[in-house]
Structures are given as C-alpha cells and as structure tokens.
Design a protein around this motif. Structure first.
Motif, PDB file in Angstrom:
ATOM      1  N   LEU A  79     -10.283 -13.623  21.069  1.00 59.87           N
ATOM      2  CA  LEU A  79      -9.908 -13.638  19.665  1.00 59.87           C
ATOM      3  C   LEU A  79     -11.034 -14.071  18.730  1.00 59.87           C
ATOM      4  CD1 LEU A  79      -6.231 -15.003  19.618  1.00 59.87           C
ATOM      5  CD2 LEU A  79      -7.017 -12.695  19.061  1.00 59.87           C
ATOM      6  N   THR A  80     -11.847 -15.048  19.153  1.00 59.29           N
ATOM      7  CA  THR A  80     -12.793 -15.646  18.208  1.00 59.29           C
ATOM      8  C   THR A  80     -14.260 -15.315  18.464  1.00 59.29           C
ATOM      9  OG1 THR A  80     -12.929 -17.685  19.513  1.00 59.29           O
ATOM     10  CG2 THR A  80     -11.218 -17.571  17.832  1.00 59.29           C
ATOM     11  N   GLY A 103      -0.887 -12.293  16.863  1.00 56.79           N
ATOM     12  CA  GLY A 103      -2.099 -13.010  16.463  1.00 56.79           C
ATOM     13  C   GLY A 103      -3.215 -12.067  16.073  1.00 56.79           C
ATOM     14  N   TRP A 104      -3.414 -11.012  16.859  1.00 48.08           N
ATOM     15  CA  TRP A 104      -4.482 -10.049  16.573  1.00 48.08           C
ATOM     16  C   TRP A 104      -4.207  -9.328  15.268  1.00 48.08           C
ATOM     17  CZ3 TRP A 104      -4.651  -4.725  15.886  1.00 48.08           C
ATOM     18  CH2 TRP A 104      -5.939  -4.160  15.914  1.00 48.08           C
ATOM     19  N   LEU A 107      -5.021 -11.576  12.291  1.00 51.01           N
ATOM     20  CA  LEU A 107      -6.451 -11.776  12.071  1.00 51.01           C
ATOM     21  C   LEU A 107      -7.115 -10.560  11.428  1.00 51.01           C
ATOM     22  CD1 LEU A 107      -7.548 -13.599  15.372  1.00 51.01           C
ATOM     23  CD2 LEU A 107      -7.547 -14.554  13.048  1.00 51.01           C
ATOM     24  N   THR A 207      -7.473 -19.247  26.189  1.00 53.06           N
ATOM     25  CA  THR A 207      -8.388 -18.164  25.847  1.00 53.06           C
ATOM     26  C   THR A 207      -8.537 -17.230  27.048  1.00 53.06           C
ATOM     27  OG1 THR A 207     -10.289 -19.473  26.556  1.00 53.06           O
ATOM     28  CG2 THR A 207      -9.669 -19.600  24.239  1.00 53.06           C
TER      29      THR A 207
END
Length: 244
Positions: A79-80, A103-104, A107, A207
């Motif tokens: 994700l980050t 979540g994706w 973002l 993660t």
C-alpha cells in the motif's frame, strides 16, 4: 599472486641451503613447509576466483530469469511503498482483481476519477461473488470478518465503482464483474504494466509484499487468468454492471 611469490622464494632459499650441507636437512624441512604453504595459497586463490565466477554467472542467470518474467521491482509494503501515479498516468486499459479493495480504492480515488474522465479509457473490476456462500465463508475466515461484514464490503465496492459513472465528466467505460472463487492474490493491470500482491492468512492486518511487472511470462500468466474470468463465450465470472 601471493602463492607464486612464496613458491619462488622457497626455491631460491632451498638452492642456497643446498650449498651448505650442515643446513641441508633444515632446508629440506623448511622448503617442504614453504612449498605446501604456497600450494595452499594458490589453491585458495583459485577457489576464491572460481567462487566469484560462479556468483557472477548465478547473478546473470537470475537476472535473465527476472527479465524473462518481466519483474521490474518488488516491495515489502504493497500500500505505501509503491509509486502508483506512473501506472495511472495515461493508462487506457485498467483491470483490477481483488477481494474488496476498500483501502486501495480510498487511497486512489482521485486517480480513479481522473481515469474516469479519460476518453476511450476502460476500467474493469473483478470482485468475489457476494452471493457465493463458499466464497464468502472462506474470505470471511481469512480476513477475520463476519460473513455479513465481508458481503457488505464487496457490495460497497460494487456501488462505489457504479457511482463513478454518474460523476461529472465521466467518459470511461466501467465494468464490474463478480467471481465465485476466493482470490489468491490481487492484481492491477495498467496497459502493458501491472502490479500483483500476495494475500496473507494470519487473520490480522499486516503489510504484504508486491511486485511490479511488465510484459513477460508473469504478465502473460495473469493476463490469461483475466481472460478466463471475463472473456470468451463462457467466462467464469458474471458481469454485474457495465456503463453505457
């Protein structure tokens, strides 16, 4: 190099001592020790060089395999640690396959809106089928949700992508499909490049690693998976929504 010098030195010393009989026996013993030491040094140098050559060839072989597979990068945090913007920039055909992607989606909502305004663009989303009891049960257990919570997350994602169609300036074609199987990975294709990430099975939020790829053997594998899901006369997924 050091071994060769030691050997030459031992030969010279032995020749000098041989002219003095008193020291001949000592010279023989010293010469034997020096000779063995030099030989070991030479063998060690050869072994080190051979190991270095083996490492170079192994690295070259690995590099070639990665090249053929199309792998361009890897990260421990999907994700980050990834720069998604270059993938969205100018993309015309985007295919996404994930469990629900809340979540994706959050973002990248602005990037998705930009894509939605791009004339000629196409966005296809493949989600698990919320009406498939076996699929929902498996995913709920994997992610630690109740079945009702998981169905809600999938339906929220379906609605979010459906709502893109009514946004001002929407020009892209949007399709939403549902697959009666539990995803084993998530996959994001942007024209000739893609990102795929692994799923974890710990039941807690952690993660996960991800890989970026271009056209190659891995890309072909995921592309063929998509084709089976949503293409042809008998796709394994069913279409839920397609924009006009």
């Amino acid at each position: 190099m050091l071994g060769a010098i030691i050997l030459l030195y031992s030969v010279e010393k032995i020749a000098w001592f041989n002219t003095h009989p008193t020291w001949q026996k000592i010279a023989d013993e010293i010469g034997a020790i020096v000779f063995v030491t030099g030989l070991i040094s030479i063998l060690w140098e050869l072994r080190a060089r051979r190991a270095l050559v083996d490492e170079i060839f192994a690295a070259a072989k690995l590099s070639e395999r990665l090249r053929q597979a199309g792998v361009t990068d890897a990260t421990a945090d999907f994700l980050t640690d990834l720069d998604w913007q270059p993938f969205f920039d100018g993309a015309k055909e985007v295919d996404v396959f994930f469990a629900y992607g809340g979540g994706w989606r959050g973002l990248h909502v602005e990037q998705l809106r930009t894509l939605n305004k791009r004339a000629g663009a196409r966005l296809r989303i493949i989600l698990p089928d919320p009406t498939s009891k076996d699929t929902v049960t498996e995913l709920a257990r994997r992610f630690g949700y109740s079945e009702a919570e998981l169905v809600g997350k999938i339906n929220d994602s379906i609605k979010a992508f459906r709502d893109f169609v009514s946004e001002p300036g929407a020009k892209a074609t949007i399709e939403v499909w549902v697959l009666p199987k539990s995803p084993l990975y998530s996959f994001y294709r942007f024209d000739d490049r893609a990102i795929f990430a692994l799923y974890q099975h710990k039941g807690i939020r952690v993660t996960v690693p991800a890989f970026t790829i271009r056209r190659g053997s891995l890309f072909a594998f995921f592309e063929s998976e998509l084709d089976v899901m949503i293409s042809g006369n008998n796709p394994t997924a069913r279409i839920v929504f397609k924009s006009p």
